[in-house]
Design an enzyme around this catalytic site. Structure first.
Site, short mmCIF file in Angstrom:
data_model
loop_
_atom_site.label_atom_id
_atom_site.label_comp_id
_atom_site.label_asym_id
_atom_site.label_seq_id
_atom_site.Cartn_x
_atom_site.Cartn_y
_atom_site.Cartn_z
N GLY A 73 61.24 29.95 1.24
CA GLY A 73 61.60 29.39 2.53
C GLY A 73 60.46 28.60 3.12
O GLY A 73 59.29 28.90 2.89
N GLY A 122 62.82 32.75 -1.10
CA GLY A 122 64.12 32.21 -0.72
C GLY A 122 64.83 31.48 -1.85
O GLY A 122 66.06 31.38 -1.85
N GLU A 145 55.93 38.63 -1.74
CA GLU A 145 55.82 38.89 -0.30
C GLU A 145 54.83 39.98 0.10
O GLU A 145 54.21 39.90 1.16
CB GLU A 145 57.21 39.21 0.27
CG GLU A 145 58.15 38.02 0.35
CD GLU A 145 58.85 37.70 -0.96
OE1 GLU A 145 59.61 36.73 -0.99
OE2 GLU A 145 58.63 38.42 -1.96
N ASP A 153 62.84 39.90 0.58
CA ASP A 153 64.07 39.94 1.36
C ASP A 153 65.15 39.10 0.70
O ASP A 153 65.29 39.17 -0.50
CB ASP A 153 63.77 39.53 2.82
CG ASP A 153 63.27 38.10 2.94
OD1 ASP A 153 62.65 37.59 2.00
OD2 ASP A 153 63.50 37.49 4.01
#
Length: 383
Positions: A73, A122, A145, A153
């Site tokens: 992302g 992402g 992460e 996530d």
């Protein structure tokens, strides 16, 4: 004849090619390694919904322009706002992204993701939930992460938890980089196709006039092979990975690895310990809990839980590791974050459970997922 649509004359961050019954969506920010902006997520959402409603569309192909599929992302705006206390900017961005992940996971038509390059964060959420994931010798997968004060996530607690034995814990906790052969071996990819064969594969897929997964799989399989794993690949170490990453707690996982390091002179074990010790202790504990619980839950429940956690993380009410990770890796680039708490033993189970609670803010609500009629499309490759 393929048609390419434009987005109101702007520089298109998503290109669209229409060929018969097939729609190809191309992530088009090559200089940013196709990092997903809010605009890209919004446009992909529009395209996926429109294609699902269009009976003429049978197949979706998703790929990246340049040397990356998608490096994650585009979260710089998220973090800059979080530093100023405006955490809801990030929450809105991630809400939109998680809903897109859910739509992909429950999509009624096959999605073929061409993972010819970097697939991180992402980028994994935009592809791994789809029915077909085609890796190549240029693929590099990672969920890095925990080294940034975050946690994997975009539904990772769902798809990582479904990898063989404890491989999902290993990949999620360490942020280990996996190549295309390893992605296929562990189930993150459904097929492996040499990059020089991709143009021919895409030509054949462009002729598809069916949504039958078996027919599409048969086409991809004609161009596929099972590549040889590197000698040092963690996929050769499934037994020791399961032994070391199956214990109940993070403390036990590291202790088991350290015991193995005493018994064996193994560079892989040493480097794995170092990866864990450099990561945020809070992030490690959150990640382990999410993957373990995700194994027993559906993709929607996983995304709702992840959304709660990420909102707490962005608010910085319990700790500010996300801002420290952002500083150390993306701003000052000293790669020397000072985590707080600094040690695993300073973080209790109750501390971790707080991240799963509802947010105490009158304007906040749980992630609201759209009604969907299809079961999740993610499946582990069977070799």
């Amino acid at each position: 004849m393929a048609q390419t649509s434009s987005n109101n004359g702007r520089t298109d961050q998503i290109l669209v090619e229409e060929t018969g019954s097939v729609r190809t969506f191309i992530l088009n920010r090559p200089k940013q390694l196709n990092a997903l902006s809010f605009q890209m997520i919004s446009r992909l959402s529009e395209l996926f919904y429109a294609s699902e409603e269009d009976s003429n569309v049978k197949l979706i192909i998703l790929k990246g322009h340049g040397r990356a599929f998608c490096a994650g992302g585009d979260v710089s705006l998220v973090f800059h706002n979080a530093r100023k206390g405006n955490w809801k900017v990030g929450a809105n961005y991630l809400q939109k992204e998680y809903i897109l992940n859910y739509v992909m996971a429950t999509y009624s038509k096959p999605q073929v993701s061409i993972l010819n390059g970097i697939v991180m964060g992402g980028g994994a959420g935009a592809s791994i939930h789809g029915r077909f994931r085609v890796a190549t010798e240029k693929s590099v997968f990672s969920m890095p992460e925990t080294a940034m004060g975050l946690f994997p996530d975009v539904g990772a607690s769902y798809f990582l938890s479904r990898l063989p034995e404890s491989f999902g814990e290993y990949a999620g906790l360490t942020g280990a980089r996996l190549d295309g052969a390893e992605m296929l071996a562990c189930g993150l990819a459904t097929h492996f196709v040499s990059s020089d064969k991709l143009p021919l594969l895409e030509q054949e897929l462009a002729k598809v006039d069916t949504s039958d997964p078996d027919a599409i799989s048969a086409i991809i399989s004609r161009f596929s092979n099972i590549p040889k794993l590197k000698e040092e690949s963690p996929c050769h170490r499934m037994k020791i990975i399961d032994h070391c990453f199956s214990p109940r707690s993070m403390e036990e996982i590291i202790s088991t690895l350290e015991s193995e390091a005493l018994d064996k002179k193994d560079g892989w074990i040493s480097s794995t310990i170092q990866l864990l010790k450099k990561a945020s202790p809070t992030s490690l504990k959150i990640t382990l809990k999410l993957i373990r619980e995700g194994r027993l839950q559906g993709v929607g429940s996983c995304l709702v839980r992840e959304y709660r956690v990420i909102c707490h993380v962005l608010r910085g009410e319990f700790n500010r590791d996300i801002l420290e990770g952002f500083r150390a890796i993306l701003i000052d680039k000293d790669r020397n974050p000072k985590w707080e708490p600094s040690r695993l033993e300073l973080i209790s189970d109750d501390d971790v459970d707080r991240y799963l609670s509802e947010i105490d803010d009158e304007d906040w609500e749980d992630l609201k997922l759209p009604p969907r009629s299809n079961l999740p499309s993610y499946a582990i490759a069977k070799l």
